[in-house]
Design a protein around this motif. Structure first.
Motif, PDB file in Angstrom:
ATOM      1  N   SER A 171       0.841  -1.162   0.019  1.00 45.89           N
ATOM      2  CA  SER A 171      -0.079   0.081  -0.089  1.00 45.89           C
ATOM      3  C   SER A 171       0.987   1.304  -0.021  1.00 45.89           C
ATOM      4  O   SER A 171       1.902   1.432   0.842  1.00 45.89           O
ATOM      5  N   PRO A 172       0.659   2.201  -1.093  1.00 47.59           N
ATOM      6  CA  PRO A 172      -0.203   2.414  -1.887  1.00 47.59           C
ATOM      7  C   PRO A 172       0.176   1.016  -2.942  1.00 47.59           C
ATOM      8  O   PRO A 172       1.432   0.434  -3.236  1.00 47.59           O
ATOM      9  N   SER A 173      -0.931   0.380  -3.538  1.00 42.88           N
ATOM     10  CA  SER A 173      -0.363  -0.848  -4.632  1.00 42.88           C
ATOM     11  C   SER A 173      -0.227  -0.473  -5.952  1.00 42.88           C
ATOM     12  O   SER A 173      -0.497   0.401  -6.788  1.00 42.88           O
ATOM     13  N   ASN A 174       0.808  -1.356  -6.240  1.00 42.87           N
ATOM     14  CA  ASN A 174       1.039  -1.772  -7.685  1.00 42.87           C
ATOM     15  C   ASN A 174       0.304  -3.043  -8.031  1.00 42.87           C
ATOM     16  O   ASN A 174       0.609  -4.061  -7.351  1.00 42.87           O
ATOM     17  N   PRO A 175      -0.674  -3.150  -8.904  1.00 38.19           N
ATOM     18  CA  PRO A 175      -0.899  -2.260  -9.969  1.00 38.19           C
ATOM     19  C   PRO A 175      -2.193  -1.232  -9.849  1.00 38.19           C
ATOM     20  O   PRO A 175      -2.506  -0.571 -10.711  1.00 38.19           O
ATOM     21  N   THR A 176      -2.835  -1.362  -8.459  1.00 35.59           N
ATOM     22  CA  THR A 176      -3.938  -0.582  -8.640  1.00 35.59           C
ATOM     23  C   THR A 176      -4.062   0.922  -7.887  1.00 35.59           C
ATOM     24  O   THR A 176      -5.056   1.457  -8.016  1.00 35.59           O
ATOM     25  N   TYR A 180      -4.696   1.061   2.024  1.00 39.00           N
ATOM     26  CA  TYR A 180      -5.031   0.600   3.277  1.00 39.00           C
ATOM     27  C   TYR A 180      -5.268   2.073   4.100  1.00 39.00           C
ATOM     28  O   TYR A 180      -3.975   2.345   4.441  1.00 39.00           O
ATOM     29  N   LYS A 181      -6.341   2.308   4.717  1.00 38.51           N
ATOM     30  CA  LYS A 181      -6.184   3.354   5.724  1.00 38.51           C
ATOM     31  C   LYS A 181      -5.750   2.675   7.174  1.00 38.51           C
ATOM     32  O   LYS A 181      -6.047   1.339   7.197  1.00 38.51           O
ATOM     33  N   LYS A 182      -5.696   3.460   8.182  1.00 41.25           N
ATOM     34  CA  LYS A 182      -5.391   3.023   9.588  1.00 41.25           C
ATOM     35  C   LYS A 182      -6.506   2.078   9.911  1.00 41.25           C
ATOM     36  O   LYS A 182      -6.464   1.090  10.488  1.00 41.25           O
ATOM     37  N   LYS A 183      -7.694   2.685   9.671  1.00 37.77           N
ATOM     38  CA  LYS A 183      -8.963   1.813  10.166  1.00 37.77           C
ATOM     39  C   LYS A 183      -8.939   0.606   9.351  1.00 37.77           C
ATOM     40  O   LYS A 183      -9.463  -0.542  10.036  1.00 37.77           O
ATOM     41  N   ASP A 212      -6.542  13.821  -1.215  1.00 42.13           N
ATOM     42  CA  ASP A 212      -6.422  13.761   0.067  1.00 42.13           C
ATOM     43  C   ASP A 212      -5.833  12.551   0.625  1.00 42.13           C
ATOM     44  O   ASP A 212      -6.068  12.079   1.938  1.00 42.13           O
ATOM     45  N   ALA A 213      -5.289  11.548  -0.086  1.00 37.09           N
ATOM     46  CA  ALA A 213      -4.798  10.374   0.255  1.00 37.09           C
ATOM     47  C   ALA A 213      -3.490  10.547   1.236  1.00 37.09           C
ATOM     48  O   ALA A 213      -2.827  11.675   1.000  1.00 37.09           O
ATOM     49  N   CYS A 315     -12.809   3.327 -15.984  1.00 37.55           N
ATOM     50  CA  CYS A 315     -11.218   3.669 -15.172  1.00 37.55           C
ATOM     51  C   CYS A 315     -11.430   4.340 -14.041  1.00 37.55           C
ATOM     52  O   CYS A 315     -12.164   5.673 -14.197  1.00 37.55           O
ATOM     53  N   SER A 316     -11.193   4.136 -12.561  1.00 35.09           N
ATOM     54  CA  SER A 316     -11.347   4.790 -11.745  1.00 35.09           C
ATOM     55  C   SER A 316      -9.979   5.554 -11.345  1.00 35.09           C
ATOM     56  O   SER A 316      -8.931   5.202 -11.939  1.00 35.09           O
ATOM     57  N   SER A 317     -10.063   6.621 -10.454  1.00 34.22           N
ATOM     58  CA  SER A 317      -9.043   7.394 -10.097  1.00 34.22           C
ATOM     59  C   SER A 317      -8.268   6.771  -9.022  1.00 34.22           C
ATOM     60  O   SER A 317      -8.659   6.779  -7.856  1.00 34.22           O
ATOM     61  N   PRO A 318      -6.946   6.307  -9.443  1.00 37.41           N
ATOM     62  CA  PRO A 318      -6.251   5.671  -8.151  1.00 37.41           C
ATOM     63  C   PRO A 318      -5.734   6.628  -7.147  1.00 37.41           C
ATOM     64  O   PRO A 318      -5.223   7.759  -7.430  1.00 37.41           O
ATOM     65  N   PRO A 319      -6.063   6.567  -5.951  1.00 40.14           N
ATOM     66  CA  PRO A 319      -5.353   7.310  -4.801  1.00 40.14           C
ATOM     67  C   PRO A 319      -3.976   7.271  -4.823  1.00 40.14           C
ATOM     68  O   PRO A 319      -3.384   8.437  -4.233  1.00 40.14           O
TER      69      PRO A 319
END
Ligand code: PMP
Ligand code: GLU
Length: 397
Positions: A171-176, A180-183, A212-213, A315-319
Motif C-alpha cells: 500500500s499504495p498498491s502496484n498495480p491498482t 489501506y487506511k489506518k482503520k 487527500d490520500a 477507469c477509476s482514479s487511483p489514490p
C-alpha cells in the motif's frame, strides 16, 4: 543442461518481459509508446546524483558492511521516524540491492516447503514467484473493484490456515493504486495477531499520493503488530533512482540478522556509491518528491479523463502509486484483422503489435480483465500514447 526444479517453477517478470518485447520492436524502427515498465521519467533527484558523483571522487568505492553503511542506516532510521512514526535501531535495518532484492531476502529467510504466504490480488508480479522460489505456496485473496481492490477482514479470515507463515501487503498498491487506511488495518489487526504469521509491508509507493490520500504504515498500528512486521521500502521510485538499486527493510532483529547473513554470502554490500546517494536523497530529497508527485497528479487526471471516453473501457482514479488499472472487460471477444481478443494478454499483445503501445495485461497481476498503464511519462508522451490506444481500439469490431 538440466536446470534446478526451483527454476522450473518461476518465469521472467511480466513487466520485464513486456519491456524486452518493446525494445525488440523499437530496434526494428517501430515507434512504440510505453505505458509499461513502472519507473519515473524524471532524472534522479539532483542532490542524490551529485552525492553519487562526489562519492566516486572521494573514493567511497570500497566494500561496506554487507547490510549497508551506518550513515545510510541512520538516514533510514530518521526517515522512518519522521514519515512513519516508527522507531528502529541500526541492527533492525538492512540495505539491499533494490526493494526487489530486499523482498527476495525476506522470503528466503522466512519461508520454506509447507508454508503458505497470503498475497492479496491484484499483486505486484514478483511476489508469487519469490514465494515459490523459497519453496512456499502463495495463497491468493482476490479483491474486487467494488471493494476498491482492498482485502476485507472476512477474506483474510478465510485465507488463514495453520500453515500460514506470512502475508505480503502493498500500500499504495502496484498495480491498482489502492491504499489501506489506518482503520482498514485496525479491522485486520486481531486476525493478524491471532496467528504466527509475519507481515511484509511493501511501502515503496508511499510518496505517490493524490488528492487527500495519506500513507499509513501497518507497523505503526501498535507495538505487537510492529514486532511481527517487516517494512520494505526503497529509493527507486521516490527519488527516481531505479538504476541505482537501493532498497531497505526494517524489522525484528533476528530476521534482519538472517537477511544480513544471506546477503554476506550472496551479493555482499549494495553499491557503495548508491548508498551514499541514497543517504543524501533520504535526508535532502523531499522537495524533489513534491515537484514530481504534483506532475504525476496532473498526468493521472488527464489519463483517467481520456480513458473514460474509450468505449469498452472504464477507469477509476487511483489514490496512490503511478498506475492506472482500467477495466477492459468490454473489449474481450472483439475481433481484429488477425484474430479475436480472448483475454487481456491478447489485448496487450494487440495494442503492442498493432497499436504501438506497451501496457501490462491484468493476468500478470492475477487480475484478468484489466490492463496496467504506468503514467510515469510526460503529458505529451501520454497523450500521444492514448491517441494510439484510441485508434487501435476503434479498429476492433
Ligand atoms: N515493490 C513494488 C510494489 C514495486 O512495484 C517495485 C518496482 N520495481 C519494487 C518493489 C522493487 O523496486 P526496486 O527493486 O527498484 O527497489
Ligand atoms: N516495479 C516496476 C513495475 O512493476 C518495475 C519492474 C519490475 O521491477 O519488475 O513495472
Amino acid at each position: 543442461m538440466k536446470l534446478s526444479r526451483r527454476m522450473q517453477q518461476i518465469k521472467t517478470s511480466a513487466t520485464m518481459e513486456m519491456a524486452a518485447r518493446e525494445k525488440t520492436l523499437k530496434a526494428q524502427g517501430i515507434d512504440i509508446i510505453s505505458f509499461g515498465l513502472g519507473e519515473p521519467d524524471f532524472p534522479t533527484a539532483p542532490v542524490a546524483a551529485e552525492a553519487g558523483i562526489a562519492a566516486i571522487r572521494d573514493g567511497e568505492t570500497r566494500y561496506t558492511p554487507p547490510a549497508g553503511t551506518d550513515r545510510l542506516k541512520e538516514a533510514i532510521i530518521q526517515k522512518l521516524k519522521k514519515d512513519n512514526h516508527l522507531e528502529y535501531e541500526k541492527k533492525e535495518i538492512i540495505v539491499s540491492c533494490g526493494a526487489k532484492h530486499t523482498l527476495y531476502n525476506v522470503s528466503q529467510v522466512l519461508f520454506e516447503e509447507g508454508d503458505e504466504v497470503i498475497i492479496p490480488a491484484p499483486y505486484w508480479v514478483t511476489y508469487p514467484d519469490q514465494v515459490r522460489l523459497s519453496g512456499a505456496t502463495p495463497v491468493f485473496v482476490e479483491t474486487t473493484e467494488t471493494d476498491g481492490f482492498l482485502m476485507t477482514p472476512a477474506q483474510l479470515k478465510t485465507a488463514i490456515t495453520p500453515r500460514t507463515k506470512g502475508i505480503i501487503l502493498n500500500s499504495p498498491s502496484n498495480p491498482t493504486g489502492a491504499i489501506y487506511k489506518k482503520k482498514d488495518y485496525e479491522a485486520f489487526s486481531d486476525l493478524l495477531l491471532s496467528t504466527d504469521l509475519t507481515i511484509i509491508s511493501d511501502e515503496i509507493y508511499e510518496k505517490f499520493l493524490y488528492g487527500d490520500a495519506a500513507h499509513f504504515s501497518i507497523a505503526a498500528l501498535d507495538p505487537a503488530i510492529k514486532k511481527k512486521t517487516i517494512v520494505v521500502n526503497g529509493v527507486s521510485k521516490a527519488y527516481s533512482m531505479t538504476g541505482w538499486r537501493i532498497g531497505y527493510a526494517a524489522g525484528p532483529v533476528e530476521v534482519v540478522q538472517a537477511m544480513t547473513t544471506l546477503q554476506s554470502q550472496s551479493t555482499s554490500n549494495p553499491t557503495s556509491i548508491s548508498q551514499k546517494a541514497s543517504e543524501v536523497a533520504l535526508a535532502k530529497g523531499e522537495h524533489f518528491i513534491t515537484e514530481m508527485v504534483s506532475a504525476f497528479a496532473e498526468r493521472r487526471d488527464m489519463m483517467v479523463e481520456q480513458l473514460k471516453q474509450i468505449e469498452g473501457v472504464s477507469c477509476s482514479s487511483p489514490p496512490g502509486s503511478f498506475y492506472l488499472f482500467p477495466n477492459v472487460k468490454g473489449l474481450i471477444g472483439k475481433q481484429h484483422s488477425r484474430g479475436i481478443i480472448q483475454n487481456t494478454s491478447d489485448l496487450a499483445s494487440f495494442l503492442l503489435e498493432e497499436g504501438g503501445v506497451t501496457t501490462i495485461p491484468g493476468e500478470a497481476f492475477g487480475a484478468p480483465g484489466y490492463l496496467r498503464l504506468s503514467f510515469a511519462s510526460s503529458k505529451s508522451v501520454l497523450s500521444a500514447g492514448l491517441e494510439k490506444i484510441k485508434i487501435a481500439i476503434s479498429r476492433l469490431s
